[in-house]
Design a protein around this motif. Sequence first.
Motif, PDB file in Angstrom:
ATOM      1  N   ALA A  23      36.927  91.406   1.123  1.00 23.13           N
ATOM      2  CA  ALA A  23      37.369  91.592  -0.264  1.00 23.13           C
ATOM      3  C   ALA A  23      37.820  90.252  -0.845  1.00 23.13           C
ATOM      4  N   LEU A  24      38.610  89.507  -0.086  1.00 22.92           N
ATOM      5  CA  LEU A  24      39.109  88.220  -0.585  1.00 22.92           C
ATOM      6  C   LEU A  24      37.966  87.240  -0.819  1.00 22.92           C
ATOM      7  N   ASN A  25      36.985  87.242   0.058  1.00 19.39           N
ATOM      8  CA  ASN A  25      35.831  86.344  -0.139  1.00 19.39           C
ATOM      9  C   ASN A  25      35.059  86.716  -1.399  1.00 19.39           C
ATOM     10  N   ILE A  26      34.808  87.992  -1.588  1.00 25.08           N
ATOM     11  CA  ILE A  26      34.033  88.406  -2.763  1.00 25.08           C
ATOM     12  C   ILE A  26      34.822  88.117  -4.047  1.00 25.08           C
ATOM     13  N   ILE A  27      36.119  88.369  -4.016  1.00 24.54           N
ATOM     14  CA  ILE A  27      36.954  88.067  -5.191  1.00 24.54           C
ATOM     15  C   ILE A  27      36.905  86.562  -5.489  1.00 24.54           C
ATOM     16  N   ASP A  28      36.915  85.768  -4.428  1.00 29.51           N
ATOM     17  CA  ASP A  28      36.890  84.320  -4.630  1.00 29.51           C
ATOM     18  C   ASP A  28      35.532  83.840  -5.142  1.00 29.51           C
ATOM     19  N   ILE A  29      34.457  84.378  -4.590  1.00 28.70           N
ATOM     20  CA  ILE A  29      33.115  84.020  -5.082  1.00 28.70           C
ATOM     21  C   ILE A  29      33.030  84.369  -6.565  1.00 28.70           C
ATOM     22  N   ALA A  40      42.353  85.621 -15.281  1.00 27.62           N
ATOM     23  CA  ALA A  40      42.719  84.973 -14.015  1.00 27.62           C
ATOM     24  C   ALA A  40      44.119  85.353 -13.536  1.00 27.62           C
ATOM     25  N   ALA A  41      45.090  85.355 -14.450  1.00 25.98           N
ATOM     26  CA  ALA A  41      46.464  85.617 -14.024  1.00 25.98           C
ATOM     27  C   ALA A  41      46.574  87.011 -13.397  1.00 25.98           C
ATOM     28  N   TYR A  42      45.936  87.979 -14.058  1.00 26.64           N
ATOM     29  CA  TYR A  42      45.960  89.355 -13.532  1.00 26.64           C
ATOM     30  C   TYR A  42      45.332  89.406 -12.141  1.00 26.64           C
ATOM     31  N   ARG A  43      44.172  88.775 -12.020  1.00 27.14           N
ATOM     32  CA  ARG A  43      43.462  88.834 -10.735  1.00 27.14           C
ATOM     33  C   ARG A  43      44.196  88.050  -9.643  1.00 27.14           C
ATOM     34  N   ASP A  44      44.680  86.849 -10.012  1.00 24.85           N
ATOM     35  CA  ASP A  44      45.314  85.990  -9.004  1.00 24.85           C
ATOM     36  C   ASP A  44      46.514  86.679  -8.352  1.00 24.85           C
ATOM     37  N   GLU A  45      47.310  87.363  -9.185  1.00 24.49           N
ATOM     38  CA  GLU A  45      48.494  88.030  -8.662  1.00 24.49           C
ATOM     39  C   GLU A  45      48.097  89.099  -7.641  1.00 24.49           C
ATOM     40  N   ARG A  46      47.020  89.798  -7.961  1.00 24.76           N
ATOM     41  CA  ARG A  46      46.594  90.889  -7.082  1.00 24.76           C
ATOM     42  C   ARG A  46      45.857  90.389  -5.832  1.00 24.76           C
ATOM     43  N   SER A  47      45.109  89.313  -5.986  1.00 25.11           N
ATOM     44  CA  SER A  47      44.461  88.849  -4.748  1.00 25.11           C
ATOM     45  C   SER A  47      45.487  88.211  -3.819  1.00 25.11           C
TER      46      SER A  47
ATOM     47  N   GLN B  21      42.455  98.626  -6.464  1.00 20.86           N
ATOM     48  CA  GLN B  21      41.462  99.043  -7.457  1.00 20.86           C
ATOM     49  C   GLN B  21      40.675  97.843  -7.954  1.00 20.86           C
ATOM     50  N   MET B  22      41.379  96.747  -8.199  1.00 23.20           N
ATOM     51  CA  MET B  22      40.698  95.532  -8.643  1.00 23.20           C
ATOM     52  C   MET B  22      39.680  95.067  -7.599  1.00 23.20           C
ATOM     53  N   ALA B  23      40.101  95.025  -6.339  1.00 24.73           N
ATOM     54  CA  ALA B  23      39.187  94.582  -5.279  1.00 24.73           C
ATOM     55  C   ALA B  23      37.958  95.485  -5.240  1.00 24.73           C
ATOM     56  N   LEU B  24      38.172  96.788  -5.298  1.00 23.01           N
ATOM     57  CA  LEU B  24      37.039  97.722  -5.227  1.00 23.01           C
ATOM     58  C   LEU B  24      36.119  97.550  -6.435  1.00 23.01           C
ATOM     59  N   ASN B  25      36.697  97.325  -7.604  1.00 24.21           N
ATOM     60  CA  ASN B  25      35.855  97.114  -8.795  1.00 24.21           C
ATOM     61  C   ASN B  25      35.018  95.847  -8.659  1.00 24.21           C
ATOM     62  N   ILE B  26      35.645  94.772  -8.205  1.00 27.22           N
ATOM     63  CA  ILE B  26      34.899  93.512  -8.085  1.00 27.22           C
ATOM     64  C   ILE B  26      33.817  93.639  -7.013  1.00 27.22           C
ATOM     65  N   ILE B  27      34.144  94.294  -5.907  1.00 26.53           N
ATOM     66  CA  ILE B  27      33.143  94.501  -4.853  1.00 26.53           C
ATOM     67  C   ILE B  27      31.973  95.330  -5.400  1.00 26.53           C
ATOM     68  N   ASP B  28      32.299  96.310  -6.226  1.00 21.15           N
ATOM     69  CA  ASP B  28      31.245  97.161  -6.780  1.00 21.15           C
ATOM     70  C   ASP B  28      30.386  96.405  -7.804  1.00 21.15           C
ATOM     71  N   ILE B  29      31.024  95.628  -8.654  1.00 25.61           N
ATOM     72  CA  ILE B  29      30.265  94.815  -9.623  1.00 25.61           C
ATOM     73  C   ILE B  29      29.316  93.892  -8.862  1.00 25.61           C
ATOM     74  N   ASP B  30      29.890  93.248  -7.855  1.00 26.36           N
ATOM     75  CA  ASP B  30      29.106  92.334  -7.015  1.00 26.36           C
ATOM     76  C   ASP B  30      27.920  93.061  -6.383  1.00 26.36           C
ATOM     77  N   LYS B  31      28.194  94.241  -5.852  1.00 23.48           N
ATOM     78  CA  LYS B  31      27.139  95.036  -5.196  1.00 23.48           C
ATOM     79  C   LYS B  31      26.009  95.355  -6.162  1.00 23.48           C
ATOM     80  N   GLN B  32      26.378  95.724  -7.386  1.00 28.66           N
ATOM     81  CA  GLN B  32      25.359  96.164  -8.341  1.00 28.66           C
ATOM     82  C   GLN B  32      24.644  95.001  -9.024  1.00 28.66           C
ATOM     83  N   THR B  33      25.185  93.794  -8.901  1.00 31.05           N
ATOM     84  CA  THR B  33      24.557  92.687  -9.613  1.00 31.05           C
ATOM     85  C   THR B  33      23.894  91.665  -8.685  1.00 31.05           C
TER      86      THR B  33
END
Lengths: 498, 498
Positions: A23-29, A40-47, B21-33
């Motif tokens: 998950a962290l790798n995909i979020i970072d990519i 970014a601020a929203y995402r950074d806090e959560r990652s 939820q954010m991680a799952l959304n980003i993973i899903d966007i990544d998966k579909q694109t």
Amino acid sequence: MNTKEKLKRYHDWLFKCSAYQMALNIIDIDKQTVAPSAGAAYRDERSAYLAGELFSLETDEEIVDLLKNLKDDPEVEADDRRAIELYYKKALDTVCIPKEEFVAFKKLCDESFDAWILAKSKADYSIFEPYLKRVIESQKKLYGYRSSDKSIYNQMLDDFEPGMDEEKYDAFFNALKERLVPLIGKVTNAKQIREDFLHQKFPIEDQKKFMDELLKYLHFDSSWGYQNESEHPFTSWTCENDCRTTTKYIESNVTSAILSTVHEVGHAYYEHNINPKYDGMILSEGVSSGMHESQSRLCENYLGRTLAFWKYNYTKLQSYFPKQLGDISLEDFYKAINISKPSFVRTEADELTYPLHVLIRYEIEKGLFNGTISTEGLDKTWNAKYKEYLGIDVPNDKLGILQDVHWSDGSFGYFPTYAMGTAFAAQYVHAMKKELDVDSLLENNKFNEVMDWLKKNIHTYGFRYEAPELMKMVTGEEFNVNYFLDYIEEKYTKLYQL
Amino acid sequence: MNTKEKLKRYHDWLFKCSAYQMALNIIDIDKQTVAPSAGAAYRDERSAYLAGELFSLETDEEIVDLLKNLKDDPEVEADDRRAIELYYKKALDTVCIPKEEFVAFKKLCDESFDAWILAKSKADYSIFEPYLKRVIESQKKLYGYRSSDKSIYNQMLDDFEPGMDEEKYDAFFNALKERLVPLIGKVTNAKQIREDFLHQKFPIEDQKKFMDELLKYLHFDSSWGYQNESEHPFTSWTCENDCRTTTKYIESNVTSAILSTVHEVGHAYYEHNINPKYDGMILSEGVSSGMHESQSRLCENYLGRTLAFWKYNYTKLQSYFPKQLGDISLEDFYKAINISKPSFVRTEADELTYPLHVLIRYEIEKGLFNGTISTEGLDKTWNAKYKEYLGIDVPNDKLGILQDVHWSDGSFGYFPTYAMGTAFAAQYVHAMKKELDVDSLLENNKFNEVMDWLKKNIHTYGFRYEAPELMKMVTGEEFNVNYFLDYIEEKYTKLYQL
């Protein structure tokens, strides 16, 4: 618990860690390629929170005990034991850090990356400086928690290249300087090679079309690999069948995206070719940064800058740029992409001056951590070193201190591995050429067969062995910097008819 | 714990949920694109694990108690109470499901999506059928855990559009059929409009260049939004400042990507415009699928298919396709993009026949859940319904049953909201036009001002109110299907000079 039960526990834990890591790798990519900046601020806090969850898993007391116990258990088979030893070492380095400081640091790194992107776009170091300062302070504090008798910078060097320290790197760079500096001097005084045609206007749209062809030549298969664009090219992955690279197009430089692509695809092949049984565990990572860079630099320089490589690819490149390159012969093109000339940007530097770019960063890092260099005025320190080593005046921070991403996320100690990896590569290529007719393969669209050799001899092992061990397995010798120095001397002597 | 302490607990919990939820959304966007397909199994297993972690958070007994307690606490302010009520409702629907079944279902959905992609690429329903069957069986089992006296399909309908059920949708579709079927008959018998020029060869590269211009016109700002490509266009997001859309280019259809982009950007605006104080909580999601589709369909049809919209954009489109469209007048282009004609693909259908596409899916879903329709032979059932309602012979599964992504991840009950949303939109537009000269804004590059009206009157509230409540707030009336029917009758009577 008996060994079997313990191993079950261990494998369950591994799986959980790998899920967070993925998950962290995909979020970072995503962050580095396409994510909208205002979020970014929203995402950074959560990652950072998710990184904290992984931290908790990795430093769980029961798990640390389990690892300690299993690493000496004779019933554990060799692969697992090797991985467990590495995890245990990592756990000891991590468990000492207070979680909230770890999470705060992860968040700071993301923010610092955002500041770096902004600063670079404005060519203004002052935007990035406060973040860089905090990143360094935080790294000092975090490393300070470890119980090590090494200096902080030596610990960092060891993290990226196990076994290395300042003393060894100093010796390495001295050996490089000793033979490279006179060689650079000779090249400077030699008859210069023409390369003006490489810096015409090359519409990015057409560069992308050629890139599609190049990726096919590299057998970079879209089922397991994907290329995107980012401010600083990088490679990341989730497993052997999911390796992502990025590149960056520059209109006035037709070879920048090409060579950076070959470089990053080298990283991607390394990950792709690691034995899939290591997927999801530490053994699925390359041995060390130096080993990783050896594979990317091998592709970039020892394959991508050869005449054989371009014998196959040059007419294609010409077909996309008939106006710009139609009248330029293969021979002249080959010479031009190998011309040695002091330049501002490391990733675009030629093989001969490249180590000096790395040396400058290494010296700055040493200074930042021994207190002789400060982040304040670091742009000026940077520029002074470019003047000293390369004799050039850096025109702005974008082409100067802000060019590289690495410091934004606290990766100090990484840079020296670029030079080390480049030297490793020379020795590997020397061994490879005893078995393979590399030029013939490159000329005949068989890039994949070169990769197969690397897979069989290097990649497949992942992190199963340490770098010096692997070097000996593959080449039959200890690492010897002269393979690189001989190669570079021969190449440039011939090229410039010295 | 006093209320303040409970709210602290609640907000901490919210933050954690939003990170997963954010991680799952980003993973899903990544998966579909962009994610390489060969890595799917590795990723799917791990994202199912992370979904399970979110499940554990959402169904934590202490949290469910806390939500139950807080929802009736008079000290909790209205926004929080509304969110807490919604979370509590969701928790009750979830807590009854065994975690391992939930995780297995998430994994199945990802695998089913992969199978759908493969099946669609080969136009072969038999590849997808076994997955579809398992997805339906699993959904029946999971919904069976809820203690509801409604049928499973009615629960699904209610999940996507609170308050709706088969009876209400039957009445809605009957009302549509009553006036649309005769109208379609009249159009069929009228003098046909020329549209052959829309189906020439439009190189995708040039379509992309026009798209860049269109996204500017839509004020889809890259700081908060990003467009990618995917097999089935969709919109996803992590927060108000991070909204992602995708589109799909078809060489022989110049308006497909354009109108699907306007549609998806409608979704993106909805999310972007929701009050940022709701970020990371359930109130930051659109009210319902119907409400979400009302905003996307509003953009696609009531803005994107108007003469005013194209008065500004058509010359630009012509400039990218001078050979194809140079001789076609704005008037003829406008008529062509509104031509009504039975067709195979829902997302490319005209406004008049579109509801029939939805009706077909609605009838099939009803049958799948009441046992009168089976997944075996469903391709034939599909084709028979297209013959019955639209009078056309579906040539293959790609243009037939495999065209939509929704069933692959078990989103049954979603389709009807497309028709409902389209009808909502007509009523909203009617209200909007009392205050705004929409045509003049569209003609004058002020798409953003139309969005501002929607923001102020609809988007900003997010999920603060239920759909019927919001409809009344905005239009002063209950939902009335005749706004849509009057609109469509007027439009097509004029267009075909009936």
